[in-house]
Design a protein around this motif. Structure first.
Motif, short mmCIF file in Angstrom:
data_model
loop_
_atom_site.label_atom_id
_atom_site.label_comp_id
_atom_site.label_asym_id
_atom_site.label_seq_id
_atom_site.Cartn_x
_atom_site.Cartn_y
_atom_site.Cartn_z
N ALA A 157 -7.91 13.12 8.09
CA ALA A 157 -7.62 13.86 7.55
C ALA A 157 -7.20 14.68 6.28
N PRO A 158 -7.10 15.83 5.10
CA PRO A 158 -6.85 16.01 4.18
C PRO A 158 -5.72 14.84 3.47
N HIS A 182 -6.33 19.61 16.20
CA HIS A 182 -6.23 18.66 16.38
C HIS A 182 -7.13 17.18 16.68
N PHE A 183 -6.76 16.46 16.30
CA PHE A 183 -7.01 14.86 16.90
C PHE A 183 -6.82 13.64 16.58
N LEU A 216 0.35 17.76 9.76
CA LEU A 216 0.60 17.22 11.06
C LEU A 216 0.87 16.09 12.11
N ILE A 217 1.61 15.19 11.42
CA ILE A 217 1.45 12.98 12.03
C ILE A 217 2.57 13.47 13.13
N PHE A 218 1.69 13.09 14.60
CA PHE A 218 2.72 12.05 15.47
C PHE A 218 2.60 10.77 15.91
N VAL A 237 -3.97 20.22 12.42
CA VAL A 237 -4.48 20.42 10.93
C VAL A 237 -4.12 21.77 10.61
N VAL A 238 -3.51 22.40 9.73
CA VAL A 238 -3.67 24.12 9.47
C VAL A 238 -3.91 24.29 8.06
#
Length: 409
Positions: free
Chosen positions: A163-164, A51-52, A139-141, A62-63
């Motif tokens: 991110a991809p 994560h970042f 995953l966007i929080f 990112v998974v």
């Protein structure tokens, strides 16, 4: 068909409930979600998810699980300046400070705690079953949805460079509907929103000498009244638009005609062309009424702007078919567009990919029959924990799995 390997276990559900109670008890204002971001990072780290930070208080996970499509899912994380009155044992007693320094109570009065908790739980479902799917989850929080600042802040901070890039962006929102059900618009999902502050300048004088004044209150009254004709007389009745004047402030004493007046307005539209016509008409009326009154040209400031939230029809049909297969056809219903607004759409339009956004209910049938259900942004907004949260996880999991191509089904 549902992917039977992607299942929310009892243990995952208990952890989700703990996460939800923690988030509900500890809300933070828009773009100030510092502790919330740290908590999300801790949960992602515990799941082994890279994560970042992005956009200040946004977090991106990112998974990666082999070759396959890239699918993004967004959950917003900010609370509202509301004093909670739900009676929950885990009710918020948090406070925060607005931009002007005013201390205010803070509450998750729009259900963003359910969004974050359910996405974290869905992440655990996918991480726990790597043999059931292939591809990449983003995953966007997202912070700052309530102010319309968060999605743009993440995009401007290089979200899609870091991110991809996904083939589709998905999202969902709790609403005061029946828990266990999902509703979705097709095409226009939620409206553009444009908010302006207008300052009118006149000439101050004694209240007994109006002939020596240019009265900004009278000017403002004419503008507010005339603005009501924009929708009723300038927009085709088959098209949607809303023009609301939400505040009006002028003067300090009853016998002084003030030098200025100020009002704010909010404009909602679903279509680009309609939006341009409405904004032009509103600006024309404001400036023309000032000219007729002999007043200086008003100052018009944009407070914020929300993009249109558009559900790509083809992608929406496919993902809602996945959700219907998981929840049952009777639990998934198409609805008309909402005139509320969301900045979710900015995430997909920034890279020109489709998006799909839906709503899940948060109240029991008994509560809805009583016809006194608190709506979003109410101090009493209180979705039931279950089946609300489990439905959100099941819907998210089904839509993500479908967008990944049904790998492992």
């Amino acid at each position: 068909m549902p992917n039977n390997d992607l299942v929310l276990t009892d243990g995952m559900r208990e952890r989700m409930h703990d996460v939800y109670r923690h988030l509900h008890r500890n809300p933070e204002l828009s773009m100030q979600e510092f502790r919330t971001a740290e908590f999300i990072e801790e949960r992602l780290s515990a799941l082994g998810v890279e994560h970042f930070r992005c956009g200040g208080t946004g977090v991106v996970g990112v998974v990666r699980n082999g070759d396959g499509p890239v699918v993004a899912f967004r959950a917003d994380s900010d609370g509202l300046p509301i004093a909670e009155d739900t009676g929950f044992e885990y009710a918020s007693e948090a406070t925060g400070r607005l931009e002007d320094g005013t201390e205010v109570p803070v509450m998750h009065g729009c259900g963003h705690d359910t969004h974050v908790a359910s996405l974290l739980a869905a992440t655990e479902v996918f991480v726990s079953a790597p043999d059931a799917w292939t591809g990449t989850l983003v995953l966007i929080f997202q912070p700052g949805e309530e102010t319309g600042a968060g999605a743009r802040a993440m995009v401007d901070d290089g979200l899609w460079d870091r991110a991809p890039r996904p083939a589709v962006v998905l999202g969902q929102h709790v609403m005061p509907g029946l828990a266990g059900t999902v509703q979705y618009p097709r095409g226009s999902a939620m409206s553009y929103a444009d908010s302006w502050k207008v300052t009118l300048h006149g000439r101050q004088s004694h209240g007994s000498q109006p002939q020596d004044a240019i009265d900004p209150i009278v000017l403002g009254a004419h503008i507010v009244t005339r603005l009501q004709t924009v929708v009723s007389r300038e927009i085709d009745a088959r098209e949607a638009a809303v023009v609301t004047v939400g505040t009006f402030h002028a003067g300090l004493k009853e016998n002084i005609i003030p030098a200025s007046a100020e009002f704010t307005l909010n404009i909602r539209t679903l279509d680009d062309a309609v939006r341009e016509r409405v904004l032009a008409a509103v600006r024309r009326i404001i400036t023309a009424e000032a000219s007729v009154s002999g007043a200086p040209e008003p100052v018009i400031e944009e407070l914020y702007r929300f993009p249109r939230n558009f559900n790509d029809p083809e992608a929406t049909d496919a993902r809602m078919a996945d959700v219907a297969a998981e929840l049952g056809a009777d639990a998934v219903t198409e609805v008309r567009p909402l005139m509320g607004s969301e900045d979710f759409g900015a995430l997909a339009t920034a890279i020109d990919v489709p998006s799909v956004y839906w709503f899940f209910g948060g109240y029991t049938a008994e509560q809805l029959e009583a016809d006194t259900v608190p709506v979003n942004h109410s101090p009493e907004f209180a979705p039931v924990m279950e089946p609300t949260l489990t439905t959100a996880v099941r819907a998210a999991t089904a839509a993500i799995a479908g967008a990944l191509g049904g790998a492992g089904v």
